[in-house]
Write a protein that holds these residues in place. Structure first.
Motif, mmCIF file in Angstrom:
data_model
loop_
_atom_site.group_PDB
_atom_site.id
_atom_site.type_symbol
_atom_site.label_atom_id
_atom_site.label_comp_id
_atom_site.label_asym_id
_atom_site.label_seq_id
_atom_site.Cartn_x
_atom_site.Cartn_y
_atom_site.Cartn_z
ATOM 1 N N HIS A 119 29.505 4.060 -0.139
ATOM 2 C CA HIS A 119 30.075 4.197 1.200
ATOM 3 C C HIS A 119 29.060 4.382 2.314
ATOM 4 O O HIS A 119 29.190 3.788 3.357
ATOM 5 C CB HIS A 119 31.056 5.375 1.227
ATOM 6 N N VAL A 120 28.081 5.225 2.093
ATOM 7 C CA VAL A 120 27.231 5.619 3.214
ATOM 8 C C VAL A 120 26.162 4.562 3.480
ATOM 9 O O VAL A 120 25.448 4.143 2.577
ATOM 10 C CB VAL A 120 26.553 6.973 2.931
ATOM 11 N N LYS A 121 26.119 4.115 4.725
ATOM 12 C CA LYS A 121 25.101 3.146 5.105
ATOM 13 C C LYS A 121 23.928 3.829 5.791
ATOM 14 O O LYS A 121 22.783 3.506 5.556
ATOM 15 C CB LYS A 121 25.701 2.097 6.061
ATOM 16 N N GLU A 122 24.261 4.790 6.666
ATOM 17 C CA GLU A 122 23.195 5.440 7.413
ATOM 18 C C GLU A 122 23.658 6.808 7.877
ATOM 19 O O GLU A 122 24.813 6.994 8.250
ATOM 20 C CB GLU A 122 22.839 4.575 8.636
ATOM 21 N N LEU A 123 22.752 7.754 7.824
ATOM 22 C CA LEU A 123 23.061 9.091 8.305
ATOM 23 C C LEU A 123 22.081 9.414 9.423
ATOM 24 O O LEU A 123 20.870 9.255 9.246
ATOM 25 C CB LEU A 123 22.902 10.089 7.157
ATOM 26 N N VAL A 176 29.622 4.448 7.615
ATOM 27 C CA VAL A 176 30.168 4.267 6.272
ATOM 28 C C VAL A 176 30.852 2.913 6.145
ATOM 29 O O VAL A 176 31.209 2.278 7.141
ATOM 30 C CB VAL A 176 31.181 5.383 5.917
ATOM 31 N N MET A 177 31.039 2.494 4.912
ATOM 32 C CA MET A 177 31.861 1.324 4.625
ATOM 33 C C MET A 177 33.308 1.713 4.966
ATOM 34 O O MET A 177 33.627 2.884 5.077
ATOM 35 C CB MET A 177 31.759 0.950 3.149
ATOM 36 N N PRO A 178 34.202 0.725 5.119
ATOM 37 C CA PRO A 178 35.564 1.060 5.564
ATOM 38 C C PRO A 178 36.210 2.146 4.698
ATOM 39 O O PRO A 178 36.281 2.017 3.486
ATOM 40 C CB PRO A 178 36.302 -0.262 5.425
ATOM 41 N N ALA A 179 36.624 3.214 5.348
ATOM 42 C CA ALA A 179 37.398 4.272 4.694
ATOM 43 C C ALA A 179 38.574 4.506 5.626
ATOM 44 O O ALA A 179 38.589 5.436 6.420
ATOM 45 C CB ALA A 179 36.556 5.524 4.505
ATOM 46 N N LEU A 180 39.546 3.593 5.551
ATOM 47 C CA LEU A 180 40.593 3.551 6.569
ATOM 48 C C LEU A 180 41.638 4.649 6.406
ATOM 49 O O LEU A 180 42.384 4.928 7.324
ATOM 50 C CB LEU A 180 41.271 2.175 6.550
ATOM 51 N N ALA A 181 41.672 5.280 5.231
ATOM 52 C CA ALA A 181 42.639 6.369 5.041
ATOM 53 C C ALA A 181 42.123 7.666 5.643
ATOM 54 O O ALA A 181 42.864 8.614 5.801
ATOM 55 C CB ALA A 181 42.923 6.563 3.554
ATOM 56 N N LEU A 182 40.850 7.678 5.972
ATOM 57 C CA LEU A 182 40.223 8.883 6.508
ATOM 58 C C LEU A 182 40.826 9.254 7.845
ATOM 59 O O LEU A 182 41.056 8.403 8.697
ATOM 60 C CB LEU A 182 38.728 8.597 6.679
ATOM 61 N N GLN A 183 41.073 10.544 8.060
ATOM 62 C CA GLN A 183 41.590 11.014 9.338
ATOM 63 C C GLN A 183 40.652 12.076 9.881
ATOM 64 O O GLN A 183 40.015 12.801 9.108
ATOM 65 C CB GLN A 183 42.979 11.642 9.164
ATOM 66 N N VAL A 184 40.575 12.167 11.206
ATOM 67 C CA VAL A 184 39.798 13.266 11.767
ATOM 68 C C VAL A 184 40.465 14.565 11.342
ATOM 69 O O VAL A 184 41.677 14.640 11.202
ATOM 70 C CB VAL A 184 39.692 13.176 13.305
ATOM 71 N N GLY A 185 39.653 15.588 11.124
ATOM 72 C CA GLY A 185 40.170 16.863 10.643
ATOM 73 C C GLY A 185 40.123 16.966 9.125
ATOM 74 O O GLY A 185 40.293 18.045 8.582
ATOM 75 N N ASP A 186 39.892 15.842 8.430
ATOM 76 C CA ASP A 186 39.764 15.902 6.973
ATOM 77 C C ASP A 186 38.464 16.594 6.603
ATOM 78 O O ASP A 186 37.467 16.473 7.307
ATOM 79 C CB ASP A 186 39.720 14.484 6.378
ATOM 80 N N ARG A 187 38.483 17.293 5.482
ATOM 81 C CA ARG A 187 37.225 17.836 4.970
ATOM 82 C C ARG A 187 36.810 16.955 3.811
ATOM 83 O O ARG A 187 37.570 16.772 2.850
ATOM 84 C CB ARG A 187 37.427 19.282 4.527
ATOM 85 N N VAL A 188 35.657 16.356 3.916
ATOM 86 C CA VAL A 188 35.215 15.400 2.896
ATOM 87 C C VAL A 188 33.813 15.785 2.419
ATOM 88 O O VAL A 188 33.095 16.537 3.058
ATOM 89 C CB VAL A 188 35.187 13.956 3.442
ATOM 90 N N ALA A 191 35.826 -12.417 12.155
ATOM 91 C CA ALA A 191 34.687 -12.514 11.242
ATOM 92 C C ALA A 191 34.937 -11.755 9.954
ATOM 93 O O ALA A 191 34.237 -11.939 8.969
ATOM 94 C CB ALA A 191 33.430 -11.987 11.927
ATOM 95 N N GLY A 192 35.933 -10.873 9.960
ATOM 96 C CA GLY A 192 36.240 -10.095 8.769
ATOM 97 C C GLY A 192 35.325 -8.904 8.569
ATOM 98 O O GLY A 192 35.210 -8.379 7.474
ATOM 99 N N THR A 193 34.648 -8.473 9.638
ATOM 100 C CA THR A 193 33.730 -7.352 9.473
ATOM 101 C C THR A 193 34.223 -6.137 10.228
ATOM 102 O O THR A 193 34.973 -6.258 11.188
ATOM 103 C CB THR A 193 32.333 -7.687 10.022
ATOM 104 N N MET A 194 33.778 -4.999 9.781
ATOM 105 C CA MET A 194 34.045 -3.799 10.553
ATOM 106 C C MET A 194 32.961 -2.776 10.315
ATOM 107 O O MET A 194 32.305 -2.775 9.276
ATOM 108 C CB MET A 194 35.407 -3.209 10.223
ATOM 109 N N THR A 195 32.759 -1.924 11.323
ATOM 110 C CA THR A 195 31.854 -0.798 11.147
ATOM 111 C C THR A 195 32.647 0.465 11.420
ATOM 112 O O THR A 195 33.558 0.469 12.236
ATOM 113 C CB THR A 195 30.660 -0.850 12.101
ATOM 114 N N GLN A 196 32.309 1.492 10.698
ATOM 115 C CA GLN A 196 32.973 2.780 10.869
ATOM 116 C C GLN A 196 31.904 3.851 10.911
ATOM 117 O O GLN A 196 31.007 3.877 10.071
ATOM 118 C CB GLN A 196 33.949 3.028 9.712
ATOM 119 N N SER A 197 32.003 4.700 11.899
ATOM 120 C CA SER A 197 31.028 5.774 12.013
ATOM 121 C C SER A 197 31.792 7.070 12.213
ATOM 122 O O SER A 197 32.648 7.172 13.079
ATOM 123 C CB SER A 197 30.119 5.493 13.215
ATOM 124 N N ILE A 198 31.514 8.049 11.378
ATOM 125 C CA ILE A 198 32.231 9.311 11.491
ATOM 126 C C ILE A 198 31.264 10.426 11.866
ATOM 127 O O ILE A 198 30.079 10.368 11.532
ATOM 128 C CB ILE A 198 32.984 9.675 10.188
#
Lengths: 764, 265
Positions: free
Chosen positions: A448-452, A671-683, A710-717
């Protein structure tokens, strides 16, 4: 975390769709961006932030020779501003997740492109509305002169709930039309509809306090061990006669083995819901004789219960129905009983909630929509902290206050965190609760993690924290003999009218104010109370040219309440004798009125009396946690939102824990797509490579950029770390961590640990 | 060399060579995590043909000029190879998920070295082709023989397998059903039937009666042709028409014409 959790995939097939006004119109979505952030729950952090985003999409036939525009006839496309919109994304693993449910903002387009772009935003604007809160106290004076008070208590949770309800956000069902009693019990027994007559703990317990107790529930708070009575809310359009089905709806909360009862008295005889361990009863209390259980049912996982009572002749029918945890309604259980002659024939006179166990929010009424309150879906959830919880001694009245501002003030004062989540449910979390949630997912460095990226700023370090709070000084009486205000006297002539505004000082709260004063006149009705300094007094005497006094009926006084902090006295003088003036005072000479006691002679009028006055004094609590002595102090000024030294001290220490030792923060975790993730979650993020860290933290922000073409997405939490464990396990690291220690020190440190414990936290 | 172009119900036969300038398919992008590589599937890119007619007389240009400049797309476009082997759209010929009412099966080897997608019947049969949950049609030229072929196994009509062709009008309205039965076999056997569309028939849909069906092909020929994947396109736009005059004489006028056919939808 939404259903499905963190997905792991090697091949992502990103697709998305939008619903406009709840309908999938088949628009072809090209790009989606969504940004959401929650308050950090730390001092100096940002407050409430609305989730926003942008969508571009096309819609219509695959080949078209015209473009869509707002002047067209199509009702759904382009979406109109404020249209309800839902953005849904899928990663190709078979599930799709709602990312934002809100409204369309600023749609735009051109006639050279079929693409329409529009912003999306959560429904926070509804919070931008006005509310008036009454002046309240944790102990409210009784409505009559008696040796008891109404112990309603005032957890700030109740204020949160009240403000949210004023803005249309309901953690428990909204009062239905023709609802005559509604009490949420969210930290106070003060009703939403109807009047509180009594409220006190039912059975004495170890705490020795007269307040009821409180319990945490899935939606907020519930009262525990209470006996409280309420008068029904009534107005000319609401017939309180039991001549049509009545519904009593109540949240189901966890019980400790006791039982609770909720009774609605109709003339003579009560209709009731009883809760016991595992079972709910629909019960009829005849005016004499034993109660009759019409029907009972097992609670199971139900979250709410409603009983619908109806009568036909002397037959009373009860239909009992649950709302299950998944939102479905159960099948109806029905039972009947025979009504005792003369019972249930009048109007609803009283609602009584009592029992030694916990009791959830309820409402009773004659709803026009069958099972309406039962089937309502919550639009807010309050996560209340039960230890170290803030409560108020007095709530100053809020006249036309802004809900959003008040909620922000309260959250800032307590460092609570609140936001509107992906599914349009308002989330309120008391401080520290997010950090102590269970972890709901694991992100790995491999999948999942691409960059921190991190940063560590010590510039903001503080030495210690001061919390400026308001310390309430309370004066309280059984009877209405507490003088709140007295006029300095006034002299009027025949035909004059005087209006005097009485403003409650800004650092005071007046309660039990008597607005039914004794009128001093030629026919003074009640010397008993005037002489003993009880009740408000208005009126006055006539004084002639030589100073001679005379009792008179020519002074017509009145008083009215404008708000809970403004009252108006009005005196009109009608005809006087020649040369006389009207003086707003009690006579000074014995001959004028022999019934008046000496102590009251010459007192200026009017006098406003009540039962309870709270005066706020400024006070400061300082953190016991100290930082670098060279750093400046931090002052937190929550105003009247904090009124106890204990809570102020806890707040100071909570703030100091982060302010004296600024910790490194994770600014962004790509991170790679983690679409079920919600703000306030503890992960948890386990990253054995590069950083060699195992970080657990609360997701404080979520930023999505999706290019569906293009079928791409970026997600940053954003992640606020709660624990950070090093995965580095070389003997060098061990040596560095234990530098200067002996094996005895090590043995003492790890006493009782197994080798497994050591393996899990070798550097601990 | 035969190509068909036009709207359903008005497919016109023209002779022109075309070159597939974009084969379509899926774009794939990659992203790296801390230690692995992950793929993102792009949206399927659609096909595009550049058609160069070479020397052509102005009278033959009438149809293209009209389609490119004055008609309302989308058009059906069956290039040469589609006409000879398989006019089905690629997703239909591949029996992709959602294009039929049957149950998905895997690729099967129907002849040495030939692997095609199979579908199991849902009940006794399945219907075909579906698009976005609705029954779609396969447009055909009027009066031209059509050969429908498929590998089938396991009879579901009294032990027989059966190909039912449903003839439909230009708007998809029902005209007639023509069923052909074959002896059921336990192994996949290639079955075919050559039919001439009844008057008014402008498109067809199918019902395949067999426990398993694979490799459906529709050719605009009067005999069975070797199998090929789907090569037809039913939603295209004709554009970019360019003409260059070669010679203009009273007895012979020729021009060099080219245009582009782009798939949409």
């Amino acid at each position: 975390m939404q259903v499905g959790g963190v997905t792991t995939s090697n091949v992502y097939d990103i697709t998305g769709r939008i619903l406009v006004d709840g309908r999938d119109i088949g628009a072809s979505v090209q790009t989606v961006s969504v940004d959401r952030e929650i308050p950090s729950g730390l001092p100096t952090g940002a407050g409430f932030t609305a989730a926003t985003g942008d969508v571009t999409a096309t819609w219509g036939d695959i080949v078209d020779d015209r473009v869509h525009h707002p002047w067209g006839t199509d009702p759904v496309w382009p979406p109109r501003p404020q249209a309800r919109v839902e953005v849904i994304l899928s990663d190709g693993t078979g599930t799709e997740w709602t990312q934002l449910k809100g409204v369309v903002v600023d749609p735009s387009g051109t006639d050279t492109s079929r693409t329409i772009s529009f912003g999306v935003r959560d429904n926070y604007r509804a919070l931008d509305t006005l509310v008036t809160l009454p002046a309240l106290s944790d102990i409210m004076p009784s409505l009559v002169d008696t040796n008891t008070h109404r112990y309603i208590y005032l957890h700030t949770t109740w204020i949160t709930d009240r403000l949210l309800r004023a803005a249309g956000r309901y953690a428990t069902p909204a009062p239905s039309a023709y609802c005559f009693s509604s009490v949420t019990f969210q930290g106070s027994t003060w009703p939403e509809r109807g009047d509180c007559l009594t409220s006190v703990k039912q059975e004495p317990d170890a705490s020795g306090q007269a307040y009821p107790n409180w319990r945490k529930t899935s939606y907020g708070m519930a009262v525990h061990n209470v006996t409280a009575t309420y008068a029904p809310f009534s107005w000319s359009g609401l017939d309180l006669t039991f001549n049509r089905p009545m519904e009593i709806t109540q949240e189901i909360v966890d019980l400790d083995g006791g039982s609770t009862f909720l009774r609605v008295r109709v003339g003579s005889g009560d209709l009731a819901i009883g809760h016991a361990a595992g079972t709910v009863y629909a019960r009829y209390y005849p005016s004499s004789g034993s109660p009759v259980d019409l029907v009972s049912a097992t609670k199971g996982n139900a979250t709410r219960v409603a009983v619908r009572y109806s009568r036909s002749g002397s037959t009373l029918t009860a239909q009992l129905r649950f709302r299950n945890a998944d939102g479905t309604l159960s099948t109806i259980s029905t039972g009947t009983a025979t009504i005792k002659s003369g019972d249930l024939s009048g109007v609803v006179t009283q609602i009584w909630a009592n029992g030694t166990d916990a009791q959830g929010a309820f409402q009773a009424g004659y709803p026009t929509i069958e099972w309406g309150p039962l089937s309502s879906t919550p639009s807010a959830v309050i996560n209340a902290s039960m230890s170290g919880r803030n409560s108020l001694t007095g709530l100053p009245t809020q006249v036309n206050g802004n809900v959003l501002d008040l909620l922000n003030d309260l959250a800032d004062a307590e460092f609570a965190q609140w936001w509107i989540d992906e599914l349009d449910v308002l989330q309120w979390w008391d401080r520290g609760l997010l950090a102590s949630r269970g972890t709901v997912g694991t992100l790995t460095g491999a999948d999942h993690v691409k960059e921190l990226s991190w940063s560590h700023s010590a510039e903001s370090a503080r030495r210690r924290v001061h919390v400026k709070y308001r310390d309430p000084m309370v004066t309280m009486r059984w009877r209405t003999n507490l003088t709140l205000w007295q006029n300095s006297g006034d002299t009027l002539e025949a035909g004059d009218t005087s209006e005097v505004f009485v403003n409650v000082p800004s650092d005071e709260i007046w309660l039990g104010v008597d607005l039914d004063p004794i009128r001093y006149s030629a026919n003074t009705p009640n010397y008993y109370v005037i002489n003993r300094g009880i009740k408000s007094v208005y009126g006055g005497i006539a004084v002639n040219d030589t100073g001679g006094e005379r009792v008179t009926n020519s002074i017509i006084p009145s008083v009215r309440r404008v708000t809970d902090d403004t009252f108006v006295f009005e005196h009109t003088v009608t005809n006087l004798q020649s040369g006389e003036q009207a003086a707003l005072e009690l006579p000074g000479e014995y001959e004028t009125d022999t019934a008046l006691w000496q102590r009251n002679r010459g007192e200026r009028l009017p006098i406003l009396r009540g039962k309870r006055r709270i005066v706020f004094m400024d006070d400061v609590a300082t953190s016991s946690i100290r930082g670098d002595s060279a750093a400046p102090d931090f002052t937190h000024d929550p105003g009247w939102w904090i009124q106890s030294a204990t809570y102020a001290g806890q707040t100071a220490d909570y703030a100091a824990a982060s302010l004296t030792q600024p910790r490194p923060t994770i600014d962004g975790l790509d991170v790679m797509p983690a679409l079920a993730l919600q703000v306030g979650d503890r992960v948890r993020a386990v990253m054995p490579d590069r950083t060699e860290l195992d970080i657990t933290g609360v997701v404080t922000s979520n930023r999505l950029r999706v290019d569906l073409a293009a079928g791409t997405m970026t997600q940053s939490i954003g992640l606020m770390p709660t624990t950070v464990i090093s995965l580095a396990r070389t003997w060098n690291d061990f040596g560095a961590a234990r530098a200067g220690e002996t094996w005895s020190d090590f043995g003492a440190d790890r006493a009782g640990d197994t080798w497994t414990d050591f393996g899990n936290t070798p550097l601990g | 060399m035969t190509t068909y172009i036009g709207t359903p119900g008005a497919l016109m036969k023209v002779a022109c060579p075309s070159r597939l300038s974009s084969g379509g398919g899926r774009a794939v992008l990659f992203e790296d995590t801390q230690s692995r590589r992950k793929a993102f599937l792009g949206r399927s890119v659609l096909r595009e043909w550049s058609v160069d007619i070479g020397a052509v007389s102005p009278r033959d240009m009438a149809v293209f000029e009209h389609l490119a400049d004055f008609s309302m797309p989308p058009f059906v476009y069956y290039p040469d190879d589609a006409v000879l082997h398989n006019i089905l759209a690629p997703a239909y010929a591949a029996l992709a998920v959602g294009t039929h009412t049957g149950l998905d099966a895997s690729l099967v080897e129907v002849e040495p070295g030939l692997f095609v997608k199979a579908v199991a019947a849902s009940g006794n049969n399945f219907s075909f082709p579906y698009r976005n949950g609705l029954l779609d049609q396969v447009p055909i030229p009027q009066g031209v023989p059509v050969t429908v072929s498929a590998w089938m196994r396991g009879g579901t009509v009294s032990g027989d397998t059966q190909i039912s062709v449903i003839w439909r009008g230009a708007a998809g309205e029902y005209i007639a059903t023509e069923s052909t039965r074959f002896t059921g076999t336990s192994t996949l056997t290639r079955r075919h039937v050559t039919l001439t569309p009844p008057p008014g028939a402008a498109s067809m849909t199918f019902q395949m009666w067999a426990q398993q069906t694979a490799g459906i092909a529709i050719s605009l020929t009067s005999s069975l042709m070797p199998y090929a994947p789907g090569r037809g396109a039913t939603r295209t736009v004709v554009h970019g028409l360019s003409r260059e005059l070669i010679i203009a004489q009273s007895r012979l006028t020729l021009e060099d014409a080219s245009f582009t056919v782009t798939e949409v939808g």
